[in-house]
Enzyme design. Sequence first.
Site, PDB file in Angstrom:
ATOM      1  N   ARG A 234       0.801  -1.313  -0.113  1.00 23.11           N
ATOM      2  CA  ARG A 234       0.053  -0.102   0.060  1.00 23.11           C
ATOM      3  C   ARG A 234       0.864   1.050   0.107  1.00 23.11           C
ATOM      4  O   ARG A 234       1.793   1.236   0.702  1.00 23.11           O
ATOM      5  CB  ARG A 234      -0.939   0.099   1.257  1.00 23.11           C
ATOM      6  CG  ARG A 234      -2.093  -0.928   1.263  1.00 23.11           C
ATOM      7  CD  ARG A 234      -2.935  -0.602   0.090  1.00 23.11           C
ATOM      8  NE  ARG A 234      -4.196  -1.314   0.064  1.00 23.11           N
ATOM      9  CZ  ARG A 234      -4.265  -2.313  -0.773  1.00 23.11           C
ATOM     10  NH1 ARG A 234      -3.338  -2.729  -1.738  1.00 23.11           N
ATOM     11  NH2 ARG A 234      -5.528  -3.212  -0.852  1.00 23.11           N
ATOM     12  N   GLU A 263      -2.084   7.487  -5.188  1.00 22.02           N
ATOM     13  CA  GLU A 263      -2.491   6.900  -6.680  1.00 22.02           C
ATOM     14  C   GLU A 263      -3.999   6.891  -7.176  1.00 22.02           C
ATOM     15  O   GLU A 263      -4.207   6.813  -8.535  1.00 22.02           O
ATOM     16  CB  GLU A 263      -2.235   5.244  -6.710  1.00 22.02           C
ATOM     17  CG  GLU A 263      -2.964   4.592  -5.832  1.00 22.02           C
ATOM     18  CD  GLU A 263      -2.659   3.022  -5.559  1.00 22.02           C
ATOM     19  OE1 GLU A 263      -3.280   2.219  -6.209  1.00 22.02           O
ATOM     20  OE2 GLU A 263      -1.588   2.693  -5.334  1.00 22.02           O
ATOM     21  N   HIS A 295       0.105  -0.411  -9.880  1.00 25.15           N
ATOM     22  CA  HIS A 295      -0.595  -1.449  -9.095  1.00 25.15           C
ATOM     23  C   HIS A 295      -1.273  -2.446  -9.977  1.00 25.15           C
ATOM     24  O   HIS A 295      -2.192  -2.936  -9.963  1.00 25.15           O
ATOM     25  CB  HIS A 295      -1.887  -0.529  -8.757  1.00 25.15           C
ATOM     26  CG  HIS A 295      -2.395  -1.163  -7.311  1.00 25.15           C
ATOM     27  ND1 HIS A 295      -2.656  -0.390  -6.154  1.00 25.15           N
ATOM     28  CD2 HIS A 295      -2.345  -2.485  -6.883  1.00 25.15           C
ATOM     29  CE1 HIS A 295      -3.184  -1.393  -5.302  1.00 25.15           C
ATOM     30  NE2 HIS A 295      -3.074  -2.432  -5.603  1.00 25.15           N
TER      31      HIS A 295
END
Length: 336
Positions: A234, A263, A295
């Site tokens: 994360r 993000e 991601h």
Amino acid sequence: MKIAFFSCHPYEQPFLEAANSNHRHQLTFLSQQLTPETVPLAAGHQAICVFVNDQLTRPTLQALADQGIRLVALRCTGYNQVDVPTAQQLGIRVLRVPTYSPHAVAEHAVALLMSLNRKTYLAYERTKQNNFTLDGLMGFDLYGKRVGVIGTGKIGAAFSRIMLGFGCHVVAYDKMQSAVLQQLGVEYLPVNELLAKVDVLSLHCPLTPETHHLIDASALALMKPGAYLINTSRGGLLDTPAVLEALQSGHLGALGIDVYELEDDFFFADWSDKYLPDADLNALTHLPNVLVTSHQGFFTQEAMEQIAHTTLNNLTYLEQGQLPQQHLSEDYVVVE
């Protein structure tokens, strides 16, 4: 049951449709991110399904409740984007996907590390221009190096095993120590001691108030000069300005990240023809010793199949108002 899928990309739809063949729900795929303003798109549906960057804040949850929606499925593992107390207060049931091929994310972390170490991304750009020199491409043997792992759940454990296979000395920190990993040779240490000893640090822990900005200026100061940092967990685990300063000063040797604290506004979107209004992200993507991926650690065929299967199962269980035996644990339930 009619289900609205927010933040849904075209590459997800075949997996979700295939998984739905055993359930026969009516699926609506929406590219829009879930916000209080986009909640009306769920009108006429009995449930919604969201992804990592959909923020289930109090206003959003209240708007969902006003629409009569009480069932939410997360097609992801993390649930730091959910205002759990508000969901409980409104009677909104939320389930997640607790695991989906931990090897996918672990192997992506290794890919970031290997590419940073052996400079394959730089070599790729050079050879496209017919530059076959080796200047600036020197790496180091991972064999014998000390690799630190913070968080030894399924993904951290998979990463640890890979590093052990490389011949690395693996040291770890987790509140719940794994006897299996210890038998394989993993040594558990206090965080500060771990930070001071490792050549490579990889993060595999959830984002909680306790772990927010786990790697800040003080943590970075403890790390060995030239150490590598990998984060596929994360973005909020890193204090980005502090990490940038450590990179620019040369104290941090390299950074590989698949996640970024801010993000939500940028990842999963094409900004190639627009100005990117984030100075830190701009700086990171232009440093030669930094690799940023958007991601994609979860993005393997096996993982997508598992995510779709678990998500549709969860929605059916929610519709039926009961959970099967294997779901009677906090692994799946965010709000029950």
